[in-house]
Design an enzyme around this catalytic site. Structure first.
Site, short mmCIF file in Angstrom:
data_model
loop_
_atom_site.label_atom_id
_atom_site.label_comp_id
_atom_site.label_asym_id
_atom_site.label_seq_id
_atom_site.Cartn_x
_atom_site.Cartn_y
_atom_site.Cartn_z
N GLU A 1 0.82 -1.22 0.00
CA GLU A 1 0.00 0.00 0.00
C GLU A 1 0.86 1.27 0.00
O GLU A 1 1.12 1.86 1.06
CB GLU A 1 -0.95 0.02 1.20
CG GLU A 1 -1.89 1.23 1.17
CD GLU A 1 -2.79 1.34 2.40
OE1 GLU A 1 -3.70 2.19 2.37
OE2 GLU A 1 -2.60 0.59 3.36
N LYS B 1 -2.75 -2.01 -2.91
CA LYS B 1 -3.80 -1.12 -2.40
C LYS B 1 -3.37 0.30 -2.75
O LYS B 1 -2.37 0.81 -2.23
CB LYS B 1 -3.98 -1.30 -0.89
CG LYS B 1 -5.09 -0.41 -0.32
CD LYS B 1 -5.54 -0.85 1.06
CE LYS B 1 -6.59 0.09 1.62
NZ LYS B 1 -7.22 -0.38 2.86
#
Length: 296
Positions: free
Chosen positions: A177, A214
């Site tokens: 992420e 993400k």
């Protein structure tokens, strides 16, 4: 065996991933949004008790179902607690058929070179070993990008993939992420550099390895399509990053193949003061809106 079932569910199932992983730094704000002010608790333990109550209320709601919710990201404290008499991860997987993930980062270092990398994680191996004792499928770790600084973004992505390889070696699926801050004055320029760096690091992965990504919803629709289609990417999920649920869902619909992994946008409108009926109706509307946007 469980891992393969979970892998198939994430790869082929429809729905989104609920991010229920607020940690020490973000929990007070999450509770405040839930209608619980700071004067309602006088210690971290009491604070985590209250936020676990909120999470358990969401997870045990009938509308939090596997038809629309694929997975849920947990904070370590949540993984260590019980829901309905079972460990949280066991409850999610065994009772709900929802795939559990674990947030593993220890927060962000100070900003430098236009980014915040992750703080060191000296106990990561021990945490991953603990996660393996539960039916946890994967992990999540977050860095933040503010400026289109090539050196800074390269550092963020390199660190993310180095840790991802450590996680893969333990037999877990990493969610990488590298968040681009939605208020960045040069957000699209950051995204251009970020995509290049992610592609470069994906090529360095072993052929039999995959990761999940993400990412912040991009300025340009379908900008990450190359990543969505990449053989070494299991799934690309989107963070809400401070967008309202309505705006986040609108942006998500412009990105084919991406699904939601919202936190603030997911719990938007929930309140401790709501009756169980009001709470269920609110969370059902949220789940439905996010699910529909994730189907596009």
């Amino acid at each position: 065996m469980e891992y393969q079932k979970q892998l198939q569910r994430i790869a082929e199932g429809s729905g989104f991933i609920a991010a229920l992983d607020q940690s020490g730094g973000s929990t007070p704000k999450a509770l405040e949004n839930y209608g619980v002010n700071g004067d309602a608790y006088d210690s971290d333990d009491a604070m985590f008790d209250l936020v676990h109550e909120m999470r358990a209320r969401i997870m045990t709601c009938d509308c939090f179902d596997n038809e629309r919710v694929l997975g849920a990201i947990l904070f370590e404290d949540t993984m260590d607690r019980d829901v309905n008499g079972k460990s949280t991860a066991n409850y999610l997987w065994e009772d709900k058929n929802i795939v559990p993930f674990l947030k593993v980062d220890k927060g962000l270092a100070e900003q430098m070179s236009g980014v915040q990398v992750m703080r060191p994680m000296p106990d990561l191996d021990a945490l991953l070993d603990k996660a393996k004792k539960y039916p946890v499928f994967g992990t999540k770790m977050r860095s933040v990008i503010y400026e289109p600084n090539v050196d800074g973004i390269e550092l963020v992505v390199q660190q993310q993939f180095d840790v991802a390889k450590q996680i893969l070696s333990k037999g877990l699926m990493p969610i990488v992420e590298p968040e681009v801050n939605i208020d960045s004055a040069q957000k699209h320029e950051c995204e251009v550099i970020l995509k290049t760096e992610i592609l470069r690091n994906l090529e360095r992965l072993d052929d039999d390895h995959q990761v999940m990504l993400k990412l912040t919803l991009p300025e340009e629709g379908n900008f990450y399509q190359e990543l969505v289609d990449h053989p070494k990417v299991l799934k690309v999920v989107a963070l809400s990053g401070g967008y309202s649920r309505h705006d986040a869902c609108d942006k998500l619909k412009q990105n084919l193949g991406m699904i939601a992994s919202f936190s603030r946008a997911f719990t938007e409108g929930l309140s401790k003061q709501q009756s169980d009926t009001e709470f269920a109706e609110t969370i059902d509307n949220s789940i439905n809106e996010i699910y529909e946007a994730s189907k596009v």
